[in-house]
Each structure stands twice: as C-alpha cells, then as structure tokens.
Design a protein around this motif. Structure first.
Motif, PDB file in Angstrom:
ATOM      1  N   LEU A  71       0.833  -1.203   0.000  1.00 22.83           N
ATOM      2  CA  LEU A  71       0.000   0.000   0.000  1.00 22.83           C
ATOM      3  C   LEU A  71       0.869   1.256   0.000  1.00 22.83           C
ATOM      4  N   ALA A  72       1.949   1.243   0.762  1.00 20.46           N
ATOM      5  CA  ALA A  72       2.848   2.394   0.799  1.00 20.46           C
ATOM      6  C   ALA A  72       3.487   2.633  -0.564  1.00 20.46           C
ATOM      7  N   PHE A 171       4.109   5.626 -13.498  1.00 20.37           N
ATOM      8  CA  PHE A 171       2.817   5.052 -13.879  1.00 20.37           C
ATOM      9  C   PHE A 171       2.894   3.529 -13.940  1.00 20.37           C
ATOM     10  N   LEU A 172       3.967   3.010 -14.502  1.00 18.89           N
ATOM     11  CA  LEU A 172       4.132   1.554 -14.588  1.00 18.89           C
ATOM     12  C   LEU A 172       4.252   0.940 -13.193  1.00 18.89           C
ATOM     13  N   TYR A 177       2.268  -2.179  -8.545  1.00 14.79           N
ATOM     14  CA  TYR A 177       1.924  -2.317  -7.129  1.00 14.79           C
ATOM     15  C   TYR A 177       0.412  -2.418  -6.922  1.00 14.79           C
ATOM     16  N   THR A 178      -0.359  -1.823  -7.803  1.00 17.11           N
ATOM     17  CA  THR A 178      -1.819  -1.990  -7.720  1.00 17.11           C
ATOM     18  C   THR A 178      -2.201  -3.436  -7.976  1.00 17.11           C
ATOM     19  N   PHE A 179      -1.559  -4.048  -8.977  1.00 17.06           N
ATOM     20  CA  PHE A 179      -1.844  -5.457  -9.270  1.00 17.06           C
ATOM     21  C   PHE A 179      -1.447  -6.352  -8.092  1.00 17.06           C
ATOM     22  N   LEU A 180      -0.258  -6.131  -7.533  1.00 20.07           N
ATOM     23  CA  LEU A 180       0.181  -6.952  -6.401  1.00 20.07           C
ATOM     24  C   LEU A 180      -0.734  -6.759  -5.191  1.00 20.07           C
ATOM     25  N   GLU A 181      -1.073  -5.502  -4.896  1.00 26.33           N
ATOM     26  CA  GLU A 181      -1.909  -5.221  -3.727  1.00 26.33           C
ATOM     27  C   GLU A 181      -3.300  -5.826  -3.879  1.00 26.33           C
TER      28      GLU A 181
END
Length: 308
Positions: A71-72, A171-172, A177-181
C-alpha cells in the motif's frame, strides 16, 4: 458541411473540458477504494485476528505486513504520477541538426516542416500547429492538457495527468503495485468470501460482512483489469514504444527506437537496479541518460529510412 464540422469540434472541446474537471473526483475515488479495502482487511478481519493467538495471529501479521508495504509503494507511485509533470517543450526549443538530417519517421512526416538552415533541403523538424512551437522527437499534443507532452503515452483520468517521459516509470510502478496489492487482498479475503456461500455461521456485523464482500469483488475486478493493462505496457516497454506510437506505427516494418529489450527497459527505468522498483531516478542516470529527460533518444545505428 461546415456547420457539422463546427459542432464536432465543439463537442470534442466540451469532452476535453469535462475530463479536466474530473481531477479531484478521480483522486477521491482512488482514495475511497483504498479506504474501503483498508477497512475490510485491517479493521474488519486481520486486525482483530492479531489477538486470536496461535497460527491465525501469525498469518494475520504476515498479511498485514505485506498489505501495508504494498500500500505504501502503491500510494507513493500514484502520487508521483499525479504530481510529476510528464514533460513539456522547453521555451525556445531548437532540435539538434544531426538528429534530424535524413531521419524523418514516416509517422512524423505529415507534421514536419523545413528547417531554415544552409542544408534545409535535407533537414526537417516537427511543428505543432496548436501550440505554435517546434516539437521534439516522440512528442505529441494532448487535447486535455492543452499542450505538447514529451514522449506522450496517453492522458489518464485515474491519475489526473498525462503519462509521458518524466512520469511513465511511475505510472508503470503504480500499475505493478496496484496489481500486487489487489491480488494479495483478493487472496486474503477469499476465505471470508467463500463463507458467504456456506452453511457456516458468519461472525461479524452486517456492515462488516457487506464491506468484506464488496472489497473482495472490487479488488478482484481491479486485479484482473490492471493485469491486462500491465501486460500491454510491458510489451510497449520491451519494444521501446508508447501507446500512441504503437497505434501510429502499426504498418511500419521497423522502429528506429527499438534498441533491444535490455536497453529499451533502461530507457524507462534507468540502469541502477536499486532504483528500478521505486518512483525515482538516480542522479547518475539523470546525468548520463538524456532519454530520461524526454528530449533526445538514441536510435538504431543501422537505421535507414529508405527501407520504408
């Protein structure tokens, strides 16, 4: 005929104006999704599990550590994209003559003009008729921002900004990190989601259960959609191209900026490995890699425009 053209232009302008007004709304929407997810994972499920003792507490600790770390990084990357200028054309920009001589791309030829030099018959540059200024290589005009953006990829309403040369890496990383989170959250809430369709008694208040259910569905949807978007951009980075360039050069046999996967990757992420997974560049890379500044890009040494 003239009237219909005016109406079409006016409608496009109205659409671009509407996109500009989405700014704070989209940021609040992103923070809202983060808030719902945080409430479901930390406050409703794994926070209380810390006091359960035994194996459940150990699992809760591990999930919460991974959740907060991702999240961070997600928020750091997101706000780096939002607040980093993608790159604009410097005042009084003049391209280097040796970069233009006989090397005009087919997809750029329609917007090029002769350069007033002693050898102007062989030297052409790009010019933006909307901004009334010269355009560096790989630069495109954004109708939403109302200006030319260096190595523009696209205008993203989610980050309320253009994605270009100076924030494409960020952006990448935001996608990554959005996908992992969202994947971690989906996996963490899956056992709770399965309980909804079993005969077991479900602990918790109705609001807690509803939030958990909603957070699971929301994160699953984001994980699937972001995964596809991430794969697309990985392929673009591997070919050293952007979304706009990939569309414009679809009939082009060769791409002058394709230097091989390793060098293509470094054109976006830099060469210092310790900086690859954070939204920042090393001072060393910024000094010795002009491509990271968005104005100059190395090309294939054997590139011959006569092949097109």
């Amino acid at each position: 005929m003239y009237r219909s053209g005016v109406v079409m232009a006016w409608n496009v302008f109205k659409f671009c104006t509407a996109l500009r007004g989405l700014g704070s709304i989209m940021i609040l929407l992103v923070l809202g999704v983060v808030g719902v997810t945080y409430y479901a994972v930390v406050l409703c499920n794994y926070g209380p599990a810390l006091t359960a003792g035994g194996f459940d507490s150990l699992v809760a600790v591990l999930i919460l550590i991974v959740f907060h770390a991702l999240l961070a990084m997600l928020l750091w990357s997101y706000f780096s994209v939002v607040f980093t200028d993608p790159g604009g054309v410097p005042p009084n920009y003049r391209p280097l003559i040796d970069q233009e001589r006989g090397e005009m791309d087919p997809l750029e030829a329609s917007e090029s003009v002769p350069l007033a030099t002693p050898d102007s018959t062989h030297t052409r540059i790009r010019y933006c008729r909307k901004c009334n200024q010269l355009k560096p290589p790989r630069c495109h005009h954004c109708s939403v921002c109302g200006r030319c953006v260096l190595k523009m990829d696209h205008h993203c309403v989610w980050v309320v900004n253009c994605v270009g040369a100076l924030n494409y890496k960020y952006f990448l990383l935001f996608l990554f990190y959005t996908f992992l989170e969202t994947t971690v959250v989906t996996a963490a809430l899956l056992p709770r989601f399965i309980v909804f369709f079993s005969d077991e008694e479900i602990p918790g208040s109705p609001s807690t259960l509803a939030t958990t259910f909603f957070a699971f569905v929301l994160n699953l949807a984001f994980a699937l959609s972001v995964f596809g978007f991430l794969i697309m951009h990985i392929s673009l980075v591997a070919a050293n191209t952007t979304t706009i360039e990939a569309y414009e050069k679809k009939t082009t046999a060769r791409w002058r900026y394709d230097l091989g996967r390793k060098r293509n990757f470094e054109q976006v992420f830099g060469t210092v490995k310790s900086y690859w997974f954070i939204p920042a560049y090393s001072d060393e890379d910024l000094r010795r890699m002009p491509a990271l500044q968005g104005l100059e890009y190395p090309t294939k040494p054997d590139f011959d425009t006569q092949e097109f």
